[in-house]
Design an enzyme around this catalytic site. Structure first.
Site, PDB file in Angstrom:
ATOM      1  N   HIS A  12      39.056  39.073 -19.971  1.00 40.40           N
ATOM      2  CA  HIS A  12      38.767  40.436 -20.444  1.00 40.40           C
ATOM      3  C   HIS A  12      39.819  41.430 -19.951  1.00 40.40           C
ATOM      4  O   HIS A  12      39.500  42.558 -19.565  1.00 40.40           O
ATOM      5  CB  HIS A  12      37.346  40.869 -20.061  1.00 40.40           C
ATOM      6  CG  HIS A  12      37.055  40.917 -18.583  1.00 40.40           C
ATOM      7  ND1 HIS A  12      35.811  40.618 -18.068  1.00 40.40           N
ATOM      8  CD2 HIS A  12      37.822  41.258 -17.510  1.00 40.40           C
ATOM      9  CE1 HIS A  12      35.821  40.773 -16.751  1.00 40.40           C
ATOM     10  NE2 HIS A  12      37.024  41.162 -16.395  1.00 40.40           N
ATOM     11  N   HIS A  59      33.958  47.370 -13.226  1.00 43.09           N
ATOM     12  CA  HIS A  59      35.157  47.687 -12.441  1.00 43.09           C
ATOM     13  C   HIS A  59      35.060  49.117 -11.915  1.00 43.09           C
ATOM     14  O   HIS A  59      35.883  49.972 -12.224  1.00 43.09           O
ATOM     15  CB  HIS A  59      36.417  47.497 -13.293  1.00 43.09           C
ATOM     16  CG  HIS A  59      36.580  46.123 -13.847  1.00 43.09           C
ATOM     17  ND1 HIS A  59      35.888  45.687 -14.955  1.00 43.09           N
ATOM     18  CD2 HIS A  59      37.353  45.076 -13.442  1.00 43.09           C
ATOM     19  CE1 HIS A  59      36.233  44.431 -15.217  1.00 43.09           C
ATOM     20  NE2 HIS A  59      37.102  44.040 -14.319  1.00 43.09           N
ATOM     21  N   HIS A 193      44.584  34.934 -11.599  1.00 46.68           N
ATOM     22  CA  HIS A 193      45.424  36.116 -11.442  1.00 46.68           C
ATOM     23  C   HIS A 193      45.156  36.772 -10.083  1.00 46.68           C
ATOM     24  O   HIS A 193      44.050  36.722  -9.564  1.00 46.68           O
ATOM     25  CB  HIS A 193      45.229  37.129 -12.573  1.00 46.68           C
ATOM     26  CG  HIS A 193      43.862  37.728 -12.735  1.00 46.68           C
ATOM     27  ND1 HIS A 193      42.734  36.985 -12.945  1.00 46.68           N
ATOM     28  CD2 HIS A 193      43.447  39.025 -12.729  1.00 46.68           C
ATOM     29  CE1 HIS A 193      41.682  37.779 -13.076  1.00 46.68           C
ATOM     30  NE2 HIS A 193      42.083  39.027 -12.940  1.00 46.68           N
ATOM     31  N   GLU A 240      36.500  35.635 -10.719  1.00 43.03           N
ATOM     32  CA  GLU A 240      35.764  36.060 -11.918  1.00 43.03           C
ATOM     33  C   GLU A 240      35.284  34.873 -12.749  1.00 43.03           C
ATOM     34  O   GLU A 240      34.335  34.986 -13.521  1.00 43.03           O
ATOM     35  CB  GLU A 240      36.647  36.965 -12.790  1.00 43.03           C
ATOM     36  CG  GLU A 240      36.904  38.335 -12.196  1.00 43.03           C
ATOM     37  CD  GLU A 240      37.772  39.193 -13.102  1.00 43.03           C
ATOM     38  OE1 GLU A 240      37.849  40.406 -12.855  1.00 43.03           O
ATOM     39  OE2 GLU A 240      38.386  38.662 -14.062  1.00 43.03           O
TER      40      GLU A 240
END
Length: 298
Positions: A12, A59, A193, A240
């Site tokens: 996402h 977030h 990441h 995640e």
């Protein structure tokens, strides 16, 4: 009864929303990423799900250090795009499905999951970017959405095993709902990441693809991956991917792969995407949307 007919996994990355909003989704950099979702867009048109349970992480848009729910379910009527510092995305509001959401919340809590119930919140790129990737630019999202937020931002995040078990409980909840609904569950975030520190830019293609492999078939070994392995192999933000395990747990013991896409780089992030069908031993309906993939894959 309501039933979960498919699971979708997807990164996402916020930059994908920017690319779509600025009409850069077909340029040389973003084009290969968006091309990997073209099959899914056509498939979704054929599938026509009534509801998507969308597993994502906030977030610091709806939650911050004042309140950190491990698992939170949205039971409201409507959710507006959040302002993440540069104004809300110009995408449609997200329409909820309160009847199913409240039923799931009740079922999960009685199944001994401590859910936080949210009736009003804005939703950020963690939720709106997957909708864009699956449906493109639309005046109205063609599906109702139940947001299910998982804390993977602040220590301690839930274990992969707990996320998988939550998916199993969601499946039981959906199947006990008194209504004929075609429900999909999406797990979002990742893949490998790291956005800060000396390992910023870390991408682990081999590990990512082994993880996608593990979503397929009758193995549940992914639920046993410890947090330290995600951190070591996929960077600080790779955790995640436990949200993909909520999706996978909801599909039952066995799955079949309908579509798969992996691409790097995108904003120092590996893009992963997969579409799965629960496999109850009856095989695919080759007269329906599964046939689209069979033709496209040849």
């Amino acid at each position: 009864m309501a039933r979960i007919t498919a699971g979708v996994a997807s990164s996402h990355v916020p930059l994908l929303g920017v690319a779509s909003d600025q009409n850069k989704d077909a340029d040389g950099y973003f084009g290969p990423i968006f091309e990997g979702y073209e099959w899914t867009r056509e498939w979704e048109k054929a599938e026509k799900p009534d509801v998507v349970i969308l597993v994502y992480n906030d977030h610091a848009s709806a939650f911050d250090m004042k309140i950190i729910p491990t698992f939170a379910i949205g039971c409201g009527e409507r959710y507006k795009p959040a302002d993440e510092g540069w104004g809300p995305r110009q995408v449609p509001d997200v329409e909820g499905h309160p009847d199913l959401a409240w039923h799931i919340a009740q079922s999960l809590i009685l199944d001994e999951f401590d859910m936080t119930i949210i009736n009003e919140m804005d939703v950020d790129h963690g939720l709106t970017v997957p909708l864009t990737m699956m449906y493109g630019k639309v005046d109205k999202w063609p599906v109702k959405v139940i947001p299910l937020a998982v804390n993977v931002v602040t220590y301690p995040p839930p274990s992969g095993n707990r996320c998988w078990a939550l998916g199993e409980a969601i499946r039981r909840a959906v199947e006990s709902f008194d209504g004929d609904l075609n429900v999909q569950i999406w797990g979002t975030g990742g893949m490998s990441h790291q956005l800060q520190g000396p390992r910023a830019g870390l991408i682990n293609k081999e590990w990512d693809n082994r993880f996608i492999d593990g979503l397929i078939g009758d193995s549940d070994h992914l639920r046993r991956i410890p947090h330290i392995e995600y951190l070591r192999e996929t960077g600080s933000e790779g955790i995640e991917m436990v949200m993909w395990l909520v999706m996978r747990g909801a599909l039952g013991r066995n799955t079949r792969l309908l579509h798969r896409h992996y691409h790097v780089p995108c904003s120092n992030t590996a893009i992963g995407h997969a579409v799965l069908r629960p496999d109850n031993g009856e095989g695919f309906d080759m007269t329906g949307s599964d046939a689209v993939h069979a033709v496209a894959a040849e």
